[in-house]
Every structure is written in C-alpha cells, then in structure tokens.
Design a protein around this motif. Sequence first.
Motif, mmCIF file in Angstrom:
data_model
loop_
_atom_site.group_PDB
_atom_site.id
_atom_site.type_symbol
_atom_site.label_atom_id
_atom_site.label_comp_id
_atom_site.label_asym_id
_atom_site.label_seq_id
_atom_site.Cartn_x
_atom_site.Cartn_y
_atom_site.Cartn_z
ATOM 1 N N GLN A 4 43.933 49.281 38.694
ATOM 2 C CA GLN A 4 43.180 49.389 37.447
ATOM 3 C C GLN A 4 43.747 48.388 36.462
ATOM 4 O O GLN A 4 44.862 48.541 35.979
ATOM 5 C CB GLN A 4 43.287 50.803 36.884
ATOM 6 N N ALA A 5 42.956 47.371 36.161
ATOM 7 C CA ALA A 5 43.373 46.332 35.219
ATOM 8 C C ALA A 5 42.839 46.628 33.828
ATOM 9 O O ALA A 5 41.749 47.196 33.687
ATOM 10 C CB ALA A 5 42.877 44.977 35.688
ATOM 11 N N SER A 6 43.606 46.245 32.834
ATOM 12 C CA SER A 6 43.181 46.434 31.451
ATOM 13 C C SER A 6 43.858 45.399 30.559
ATOM 14 O O SER A 6 44.774 44.699 30.991
ATOM 15 C CB SER A 6 43.532 47.846 30.972
ATOM 16 N N GLY A 8 42.207 42.922 28.635
ATOM 17 C CA GLY A 8 41.474 41.723 28.290
ATOM 18 C C GLY A 8 40.816 41.841 26.932
ATOM 19 O O GLY A 8 40.810 42.891 26.302
ATOM 20 N N LEU A 19 47.940 41.649 29.673
ATOM 21 C CA LEU A 19 47.174 42.366 30.683
ATOM 22 C C LEU A 19 48.088 43.327 31.418
ATOM 23 O O LEU A 19 49.269 43.046 31.629
ATOM 24 C CB LEU A 19 46.545 41.398 31.671
ATOM 25 N N CYS A 21 48.129 46.080 34.936
ATOM 26 C CA CYS A 21 47.463 46.505 36.160
ATOM 27 C C CYS A 21 48.291 47.619 36.763
ATOM 28 O O CYS A 21 49.454 47.417 37.122
ATOM 29 C CB CYS A 21 47.320 45.347 37.135
ATOM 30 N N VAL A 92 37.614 35.721 34.083
ATOM 31 C CA VAL A 92 37.847 37.097 34.492
ATOM 32 C C VAL A 92 39.161 37.112 35.263
ATOM 33 O O VAL A 92 39.332 36.335 36.204
ATOM 34 C CB VAL A 92 36.707 37.645 35.361
ATOM 35 N N TYR A 94 41.897 39.043 37.600
ATOM 36 C CA TYR A 94 41.983 40.080 38.623
ATOM 37 C C TYR A 94 43.441 40.300 39.017
ATOM 38 O O TYR A 94 44.196 39.333 39.165
ATOM 39 C CB TYR A 94 41.209 39.673 39.874
ATOM 40 N N THR A 116 39.241 41.936 34.508
ATOM 41 C CA THR A 116 39.145 42.132 33.063
ATOM 42 C C THR A 116 38.882 40.778 32.412
ATOM 43 O O THR A 116 39.493 39.770 32.783
ATOM 44 C CB THR A 116 40.421 42.802 32.512
ATOM 45 N N GLN A 117 37.965 40.747 31.469
ATOM 46 C CA GLN A 117 37.536 39.480 30.858
ATOM 47 C C GLN A 117 38.514 39.056 29.765
ATOM 48 O O GLN A 117 38.854 39.850 28.875
ATOM 49 C CB GLN A 117 36.142 39.636 30.256
#
Length: 122
Positions: A4-6, A8, A19, A21, A92, A94, A116-117
């Motif tokens: 689970q990435a977050s 961005g 970021l 993960c 993006v 990853y 995540t962008q």
Amino acid sequence: VQLQASGGGLVQTGGSLRLSCAASGRTVNTYAMGWFRQAPGKEREAVAAINWSGGMTYYAATVKGRFTISTDNAKKIVYLQMNTLKPEDTAVYYCAVSRTLVTAMEKLYNYWGQGTQVTVSS
C-alpha cells in the motif's frame, strides 16, 4: 504480499514529498523493496531500492543526492524522501518487493503496489 503506497501529491519545483509503502502478508520471504516511476508516454524506470535491513541501497543517477530511501524493518514500511523536486520527477510512483536482490531490474520484483501520483509544478 500486499503493498500500500501513499504520500503522493502536488508540489512546486524545489519542494519535498515523502512516499510510504507498507508491506503486509507473507513478507518473511522478501528481501528488498524498490520504488519505480512511470511518466506519461515513458517506460517505467527504477528510482531507488533498499534491503530490509537498510544496509544496501540503489539510486538512479537522476535522483541521487535528492532522494533518500529508508526502511522501518519492524513495521515493514519503506520510505522515499524526495527533496529538491523537479518537473521531470512528475510520474506515478510504484513500490515493489523483491524476494532476492536490491536491484533496478523490474523483472526481479515479485509484488507491486497500486501507485501514487507525484506532480511537480514549474
């Protein structure tokens, strides 16, 4: 293994983002985490990678000195601190897990997060 990435978002040139993960599931057989990115119209490229203990890292030449990868091994979280961001960092991002190596080789990563962008405005 689930990732689970977050973290961005939108930032101005010269700004910073971090970021995260988080890996869950059967992480016991994993060795390293990596960050990749894909900009519009371009191939996905490796950004940075690290083993869980933090003793081995890889950085792409384009981010070396600006980005820092780190881990919280107990929580199985990998971070990517991105400083002095440039418009060309827009992509993006990853995260991915490798069972074997700290490497830039995409094919050696076994599990991937959703992305995540990151957008850097000029």
